[in-house]
Design a protein around this motif. Sequence first.
Motif, PDB file in Angstrom:
ATOM      1  N   MET A 144      65.311  -3.238 -19.783  1.00 49.11           N
ATOM      2  CA  MET A 144      65.762  -3.364 -21.138  1.00 49.11           C
ATOM      3  C   MET A 144      65.113  -2.263 -21.985  1.00 49.11           C
ATOM      4  N   ILE A 145      65.915  -1.588 -22.768  1.00 46.92           N
ATOM      5  CA  ILE A 145      65.435  -0.489 -23.604  1.00 46.92           C
ATOM      6  C   ILE A 145      65.040  -1.064 -24.962  1.00 46.92           C
ATOM      7  N   THR A 146      63.786  -0.766 -25.317  1.00 50.72           N
ATOM      8  CA  THR A 146      63.301  -1.255 -26.605  1.00 50.72           C
ATOM      9  C   THR A 146      63.340  -0.123 -27.618  1.00 50.72           C
ATOM     10  N   SER A 147      63.222  -0.503 -28.854  1.00 55.70           N
ATOM     11  CA  SER A 147      63.258   0.501 -29.916  1.00 55.70           C
ATOM     12  C   SER A 147      62.053   1.441 -29.826  1.00 55.70           C
ATOM     13  N   ARG A 148      60.931   0.949 -29.299  1.00 59.35           N
ATOM     14  CA  ARG A 148      59.755   1.793 -29.130  1.00 59.35           C
ATOM     15  C   ARG A 148      60.036   2.906 -28.124  1.00 59.35           C
ATOM     16  N   ARG A 149      60.713   2.557 -27.033  1.00 57.10           N
ATOM     17  CA  ARG A 149      61.034   3.548 -26.007  1.00 57.10           C
ATOM     18  C   ARG A 149      62.027   4.575 -26.546  1.00 57.10           C
ATOM     19  N   VAL A 150      62.969   4.131 -27.344  1.00 54.62           N
ATOM     20  CA  VAL A 150      63.945   5.055 -27.925  1.00 54.62           C
ATOM     21  C   VAL A 150      63.243   6.042 -28.857  1.00 54.62           C
ATOM     22  N   VAL A 151      62.343   5.531 -29.685  1.00 53.60           N
ATOM     23  CA  VAL A 151      61.607   6.387 -30.610  1.00 53.60           C
ATOM     24  C   VAL A 151      60.726   7.373 -29.837  1.00 53.60           C
ATOM     25  N   ALA A 152      60.034   6.902 -28.799  1.00 56.08           N
ATOM     26  CA  ALA A 152      59.176   7.775 -27.994  1.00 56.08           C
ATOM     27  C   ALA A 152      60.012   8.859 -27.312  1.00 56.08           C
ATOM     28  N   ALA A 153      61.162   8.500 -26.775  1.00 53.61           N
ATOM     29  CA  ALA A 153      62.029   9.486 -26.117  1.00 53.61           C
ATOM     30  C   ALA A 153      62.545  10.497 -27.134  1.00 53.61           C
ATOM     31  N   ALA A 154      62.894  10.040 -28.315  1.00 47.62           N
ATOM     32  CA  ALA A 154      63.389  10.946 -29.352  1.00 47.62           C
ATOM     33  C   ALA A 154      62.278  11.934 -29.762  1.00 47.62           C
ATOM     34  N   LYS A 155      61.059  11.445 -29.898  1.00 48.55           N
ATOM     35  CA  LYS A 155      59.942  12.324 -30.235  1.00 48.55           C
ATOM     36  C   LYS A 155      59.726  13.363 -29.132  1.00 48.55           C
ATOM     37  N   PHE A 156      59.744  12.900 -27.883  1.00 50.96           N
ATOM     38  CA  PHE A 156      59.519  13.791 -26.749  1.00 50.96           C
ATOM     39  C   PHE A 156      60.580  14.897 -26.709  1.00 50.96           C
ATOM     40  N   PHE A 157      61.844  14.535 -26.810  1.00 52.55           N
ATOM     41  CA  PHE A 157      62.916  15.534 -26.758  1.00 52.55           C
ATOM     42  C   PHE A 157      62.915  16.421 -28.011  1.00 52.55           C
ATOM     43  N   GLY A 158      62.502  15.874 -29.120  1.00 49.51           N
ATOM     44  CA  GLY A 158      62.381  16.677 -30.339  1.00 49.51           C
ATOM     45  C   GLY A 158      61.297  17.739 -30.199  1.00 49.51           C
ATOM     46  N   ILE A 159      60.168  17.341 -29.622  1.00 50.04           N
ATOM     47  CA  ILE A 159      59.080  18.303 -29.396  1.00 50.04           C
ATOM     48  C   ILE A 159      59.523  19.376 -28.410  1.00 50.04           C
ATOM     49  N   LEU A 160      60.207  18.991 -27.343  1.00 44.47           N
ATOM     50  CA  LEU A 160      60.715  19.974 -26.378  1.00 44.47           C
ATOM     51  C   LEU A 160      61.686  20.949 -27.049  1.00 44.47           C
ATOM     52  N   ALA A 161      62.550  20.435 -27.902  1.00 42.09           N
ATOM     53  CA  ALA A 161      63.526  21.296 -28.575  1.00 42.09           C
ATOM     54  C   ALA A 161      62.825  22.291 -29.502  1.00 42.09           C
ATOM     55  N   VAL A 162      61.819  21.823 -30.244  1.00 44.76           N
ATOM     56  CA  VAL A 162      61.084  22.703 -31.150  1.00 44.76           C
ATOM     57  C   VAL A 162      60.336  23.770 -30.354  1.00 44.76           C
ATOM     58  N   LEU A 163      59.679  23.389 -29.270  1.00 48.36           N
ATOM     59  CA  LEU A 163      58.969  24.358 -28.437  1.00 48.36           C
ATOM     60  C   LEU A 163      59.931  25.384 -27.845  1.00 48.36           C
ATOM     61  N   GLY A 164      61.060  24.929 -27.365  1.00 49.53           N
ATOM     62  CA  GLY A 164      62.059  25.852 -26.825  1.00 49.53           C
ATOM     63  C   GLY A 164      62.541  26.828 -27.881  1.00 49.53           C
ATOM     64  N   LEU A 165      62.759  26.334 -29.078  1.00 51.45           N
ATOM     65  CA  LEU A 165      63.200  27.191 -30.176  1.00 51.45           C
ATOM     66  C   LEU A 165      62.127  28.219 -30.532  1.00 51.45           C
ATOM     67  N   LEU A 166      60.861  27.811 -30.570  1.00 50.44           N
ATOM     68  CA  LEU A 166      59.771  28.732 -30.865  1.00 50.44           C
ATOM     69  C   LEU A 166      59.646  29.816 -29.793  1.00 50.44           C
ATOM     70  N   VAL A 167      59.745  29.435 -28.539  1.00 52.02           N
ATOM     71  CA  VAL A 167      59.678  30.421 -27.459  1.00 52.02           C
ATOM     72  C   VAL A 167      60.843  31.396 -27.561  1.00 52.02           C
ATOM     73  N   HIS A 168      62.030  30.873 -27.813  1.00 55.41           N
ATOM     74  CA  HIS A 168      63.207  31.729 -27.930  1.00 55.41           C
ATOM     75  C   HIS A 168      63.062  32.706 -29.103  1.00 55.41           C
ATOM     76  N   MET A 169      62.613  32.215 -30.250  1.00 55.94           N
ATOM     77  CA  MET A 169      62.453  33.083 -31.423  1.00 55.94           C
ATOM     78  C   MET A 169      61.339  34.106 -31.201  1.00 55.94           C
ATOM     79  N   GLY A 170      60.259  33.699 -30.544  1.00 57.53           N
ATOM     80  CA  GLY A 170      59.186  34.626 -30.244  1.00 57.53           C
ATOM     81  C   GLY A 170      59.638  35.742 -29.322  1.00 57.53           C
ATOM     82  N   THR A 171      60.447  35.392 -28.332  1.00 58.27           N
ATOM     83  CA  THR A 171      60.977  36.403 -27.416  1.00 58.27           C
ATOM     84  C   THR A 171      61.861  37.390 -28.162  1.00 58.27           C
ATOM     85  N   ILE A 172      62.705  36.892 -29.021  1.00 54.41           N
ATOM     86  CA  ILE A 172      63.577  37.785 -29.795  1.00 54.41           C
ATOM     87  C   ILE A 172      62.749  38.658 -30.729  1.00 54.41           C
ATOM     88  N   LEU A 173      61.792  38.057 -31.394  1.00 52.17           N
ATOM     89  CA  LEU A 173      60.964  38.795 -32.338  1.00 52.17           C
ATOM     90  C   LEU A 173      60.193  39.910 -31.644  1.00 52.17           C
TER      91      LEU A 173
END
Length: 182
Positions: free
Chosen positions: A1-30
Amino acid sequence: MITSRRVVAAAKFFGILAVLGLLVHMGTILFSTRYNTNGQSIFEMWGNSLAQSKEYGGSAQATGNYAPNAEKPVKAALVALVRNDDLYGLRKTIRELEDRWNRNYNYPYIFLNDKPFTEKFMSGVRDLTNAPVQFGTLEPDTWGYPEWIDQNKAKHERETSTYIKGRSESYRFMCRFQSGFV
């Protein structure tokens, strides 16, 4: 059973991954589009310097003929006002300059002193570099008090000074020499 805590934790995890990926991509371009004065990108400069470096199997030679893009090398010299008893500290400085920079360019060294250099000093410096080394002795009118200075007043000012190195006559001569014989 998926709880709201797990959904929030997964959203935070994927959000952090997306931000890190964006920073790496922008740094490479820069960094890949940033250029130095020779028109090379930062990555090209780094790669070229590694390719020429002996530590990384390159073939850099200490020729003294550094000429990026076939421009004339910069005419310069490393000038120092030193004493014979400064040898050991100076050797450390020269070793650092040679290890990190001057071995590739061989800019000449010029050492000046108010007294003649000892043979120990001259050989101790020459042993550290392949670059040309010259030693010069300052003339009396460039080191010391000008003729128009009142010697008694200068002595009184030295003896009563309260600031750092204010009582050092040689320090005052050095400051005068470095400032162009004021």
